[in-house]
Design a protein around this motif. Structure first.
Motif, PDB file in Angstrom:
ATOM      1  N   ALA A  32       9.249   4.603  -1.010  1.00  0.00           N
ATOM      2  CA  ALA A  32       8.020   3.896  -1.414  1.00  0.00           C
ATOM      3  C   ALA A  32       6.849   4.608  -0.752  1.00  0.00           C
ATOM      4  N   THR A  33       5.743   4.697  -1.472  1.00  0.00           N
ATOM      5  CA  THR A  33       4.605   5.498  -1.013  1.00  0.00           C
ATOM      6  C   THR A  33       3.554   4.680  -0.270  1.00  0.00           C
ATOM      7  N   THR A  34       2.980   5.302   0.745  1.00  0.00           N
ATOM      8  CA  THR A  34       1.879   4.660   1.473  1.00  0.00           C
ATOM      9  C   THR A  34       0.533   5.029   0.854  1.00  0.00           C
ATOM     10  N   THR A  35       0.542   5.948  -0.096  1.00  0.00           N
ATOM     11  CA  THR A  35      -0.727   6.407  -0.680  1.00  0.00           C
ATOM     12  C   THR A  35      -1.143   5.559  -1.876  1.00  0.00           C
ATOM     13  N   TYR A  36      -0.185   5.115  -2.657  1.00  0.00           N
ATOM     14  CA  TYR A  36      -0.529   4.407  -3.892  1.00  0.00           C
ATOM     15  C   TYR A  36       0.010   2.978  -3.936  1.00  0.00           C
ATOM     16  N   ASP A  37       0.471   2.474  -2.788  1.00  0.00           N
ATOM     17  CA  ASP A  37       0.980   1.094  -2.783  1.00  0.00           C
ATOM     18  C   ASP A  37       0.201   0.291  -1.732  1.00  0.00           C
ATOM     19  N   GLN A  38       0.556  -0.949  -1.559  1.00  0.00           N
ATOM     20  CA  GLN A  38      -0.095  -1.831  -0.592  1.00  0.00           C
ATOM     21  C   GLN A  38       0.941  -2.291   0.435  1.00  0.00           C
ATOM     22  N   PRO A  39       0.571  -2.308   1.729  1.00  0.00           N
ATOM     23  CA  PRO A  39       1.562  -2.636   2.759  1.00  0.00           C
ATOM     24  C   PRO A  39       2.172  -4.028   2.636  1.00  0.00           C
ATOM     25  N   TYR A  40       1.392  -4.991   2.196  1.00  0.00           N
ATOM     26  CA  TYR A  40       1.958  -6.343   2.086  1.00  0.00           C
ATOM     27  C   TYR A  40       3.103  -6.347   1.068  1.00  0.00           C
ATOM     28  N   MET A  41       2.904  -5.626  -0.042  1.00  0.00           N
ATOM     29  CA  MET A  41       3.937  -5.579  -1.076  1.00  0.00           C
ATOM     30  C   MET A  41       5.180  -4.841  -0.586  1.00  0.00           C
ATOM     31  N   VAL A  42       4.959  -3.729   0.101  1.00  0.00           N
ATOM     32  CA  VAL A  42       6.106  -2.954   0.601  1.00  0.00           C
ATOM     33  C   VAL A  42       6.876  -3.778   1.638  1.00  0.00           C
ATOM     34  N   ALA A  43       6.150  -4.493   2.501  1.00  0.00           N
ATOM     35  CA  ALA A  43       6.821  -5.337   3.507  1.00  0.00           C
ATOM     36  C   ALA A  43       7.670  -6.410   2.830  1.00  0.00           C
ATOM     37  N   ARG A  44       7.146  -7.026   1.786  1.00  0.00           N
ATOM     38  CA  ARG A  44       7.928  -8.079   1.088  1.00  0.00           C
ATOM     39  C   ARG A  44       9.131  -7.487   0.388  1.00  0.00           C
ATOM     40  N   ALA A  97      19.018  -2.536   4.094  1.00  0.00           N
ATOM     41  CA  ALA A  97      17.873  -1.894   3.432  1.00  0.00           C
ATOM     42  C   ALA A  97      17.207  -0.844   4.310  1.00  0.00           C
ATOM     43  N   GLY A  98      16.749   0.214   3.675  1.00  0.00           N
ATOM     44  CA  GLY A  98      15.974   1.239   4.371  1.00  0.00           C
ATOM     45  C   GLY A  98      14.833   1.714   3.489  1.00  0.00           C
ATOM     46  N   TRP A  99      13.728   2.086   4.137  1.00  0.00           N
ATOM     47  CA  TRP A  99      12.530   2.553   3.425  1.00  0.00           C
ATOM     48  C   TRP A  99      12.296   4.016   3.764  1.00  0.00           C
ATOM     49  N   ASN A 100      12.306   4.864   2.742  1.00  0.00           N
ATOM     50  CA  ASN A 100      11.899   6.254   2.910  1.00  0.00           C
ATOM     51  C   ASN A 100      10.391   6.308   2.712  1.00  0.00           C
ATOM     52  N   LEU A 101       9.674   6.364   3.825  1.00  0.00           N
ATOM     53  CA  LEU A 101       8.198   6.328   3.786  1.00  0.00           C
ATOM     54  C   LEU A 101       7.688   7.711   3.386  1.00  0.00           C
ATOM     55  N   VAL A 102       6.996   7.774   2.246  1.00  0.00           N
ATOM     56  CA  VAL A 102       6.388   9.050   1.840  1.00  0.00           C
ATOM     57  C   VAL A 102       4.904   8.860   1.581  1.00  0.00           C
ATOM     58  N   THR A 103       4.183   9.977   1.702  1.00  0.00           N
ATOM     59  CA  THR A 103       2.756   9.947   1.372  1.00  0.00           C
ATOM     60  C   THR A 103       2.542  10.481  -0.050  1.00  0.00           C
ATOM     61  N   LEU A 120      -7.331   7.990 -10.139  1.00  0.00           N
ATOM     62  CA  LEU A 120      -7.964   9.090  -9.406  1.00  0.00           C
ATOM     63  C   LEU A 120      -7.858  10.395 -10.194  1.00  0.00           C
ATOM     64  N   ASP A 121      -8.854  11.260  -9.995  1.00  0.00           N
ATOM     65  CA  ASP A 121      -8.810  12.567 -10.653  1.00  0.00           C
ATOM     66  C   ASP A 121      -7.978  13.560  -9.858  1.00  0.00           C
ATOM     67  N   HIS A 122      -7.951  13.358  -8.524  1.00  0.00           N
ATOM     68  CA  HIS A 122      -7.216  14.298  -7.673  1.00  0.00           C
ATOM     69  C   HIS A 122      -6.351  13.526  -6.684  1.00  0.00           C
ATOM     70  N   HIS A 123      -5.283  14.165  -6.266  1.00  0.00           N
ATOM     71  CA  HIS A 123      -4.395  13.592  -5.254  1.00  0.00           C
ATOM     72  C   HIS A 123      -5.200  13.392  -3.962  1.00  0.00           C
ATOM     73  N   VAL A 124      -4.897  12.336  -3.226  1.00  0.00           N
ATOM     74  CA  VAL A 124      -5.579  12.071  -1.948  1.00  0.00           C
ATOM     75  C   VAL A 124      -5.273  13.240  -0.994  1.00  0.00           C
ATOM     76  N   ALA A 125      -6.293  13.678  -0.236  1.00  0.00           N
ATOM     77  CA  ALA A 125      -6.126  14.839   0.650  1.00  0.00           C
ATOM     78  C   ALA A 125      -5.049  14.560   1.709  1.00  0.00           C
ATOM     79  N   HIS A 126      -4.414  15.628   2.153  1.00  0.00           N
ATOM     80  CA  HIS A 126      -3.259  15.539   3.050  1.00  0.00           C
ATOM     81  C   HIS A 126      -3.559  14.721   4.317  1.00  0.00           C
ATOM     82  N   ALA A 127      -4.644  15.068   5.027  1.00  0.00           N
ATOM     83  CA  ALA A 127      -4.962  14.369   6.286  1.00  0.00           C
ATOM     84  C   ALA A 127      -5.256  12.892   6.020  1.00  0.00           C
TER      85      ALA A 127
END
Ligand SMILES: Cc1cc2nc3c(=O)[nH]c(=O)nc-3n(C[C@H](O)[C@H](O)[C@H](O)COP(=O)(O)O)c2cc1C
Length: 240
Positions: A73-85, A98-104, A116-123
């Motif tokens: 599940a992604t931290t860039t395009y999701d919301q933490p409350y939803m991922v936690a639930r 259960a396990g979460w593979n955290l990706v950006t 968005l027109d462009h992917h969120v910058a790496h940093a």
């Protein structure tokens, strides 16, 4: 592709005594832009036949007993409350597997599906990931010791004991509490495999001892690639 195929490989992994099975994810069809341009050369065989992994896990939990089930599940395009639930719920359904593979999110094409027109910058992705991680873990742990169950009536928060998260940060404002009861692991296992310097040292990278005591999943081992690179850097420094 069929769900039966996923069942087959997961059960085979369980029979083979694997600790866990992990499902990757992407939020866009590979080469979406090339598909749009009808660029047959670049868009050769664009993969689109996967089942969304969060949907897959509860179904696989029903046909396995011991194997850990890890979804991306992604931290860039999701919301933490939803991922936690989601992961707290899957942890309940699977009996603590259960396990979460955290990706950006690696696939740049994802941006086009989220306004968005462009992917969120790496940093920026890693800055958001660090806060995202804190909110998710905060929601999971805030529920500890403040639930009580009434015979035949269900599980309730003890209003005198419950602590609201009340998180306000750069990216998120989340009050809490989570409306899923504390799960069997309390904190489902988190895996994170970013290998850039910022990714490897990200606060969103869980500590090595993060596997909870009652987890059926093993303790996370150090990320070999990073460790090798760290060793190389140390060696390089030592020889200059
Ligand atoms: C084993 C493994 C599995 C990964 N699975 C996914 C995935 O499912 N989805 C994704 O977007 N990125 C995935 N990645 C990519 C990383 O999580 C990370 O986003 C990527 O390496 C870029 O981060 P970095 O610049 O810090 O290396 C995976 C990486 C590894 C090593």
């Amino acid at each position: 592709m069929s769900f039966a195929h996923y069942v087959e490989i997961t059960q085979a992994a369980e029979r083979g005594k694997m600790d866990a099975i992990f499902f990757q994810d992407s939020l866009a069809a590979n080469q979406s832009s090339a598909i749009g341009r009808r660029d047959r050369k670049r868009a050769q065989y664009p993969r689109c036949v996967i089942i969304e992994p969060l949907m897959l896990l509860p179904a696989l939990a029903m046909v396995t007993r011991n194997i850990g089930l890890i979804a991306t599940a992604t931290t860039t395009y999701d919301q933490p409350y939803m991922v936690a639930r989601h992961f707290a719920s899957i942890d309940h359904i699977s009996g603590g597997r259960a396990g979460w593979n955290l990706v950006t999110t690696q696939n740049e094409e994802s941006a086009g599906n989220f306004g968005l027109d462009h992917h969120v910058a790496h940093a920026e992705r890693y800055d958001r990931a660090a806060e995202f991680y804190d909110v998710v873990v905060g929601l999971w742990t805030a529920g500890r010791g403040c639930l009580h169950s009434r015979q035949g009536e269900g599980v309730y928060y003890d209003v005198d004991k419950v602590r609201l998260l009340n998180h306000t940060g750069r990216h998120f404002k989340v009050r809490g509490p989570l409306n899923v009861a504390r799960s069997p692991q309390g904190r489902p296992v988190i895996a994170q495999a970013g290998s850039s310097d910022v990714g490897a040292s990200s606060p969103a990278r869980p500590p090595r001892s993060s596997s909870p005591r009652n987890s059926r999943l093993p303790s996370r081992r150090p990320f070999a690639t990073t460790s090798r690179r760290e060793r190389r850097n140390t060696d390089a420094r030592a020889t200059t």
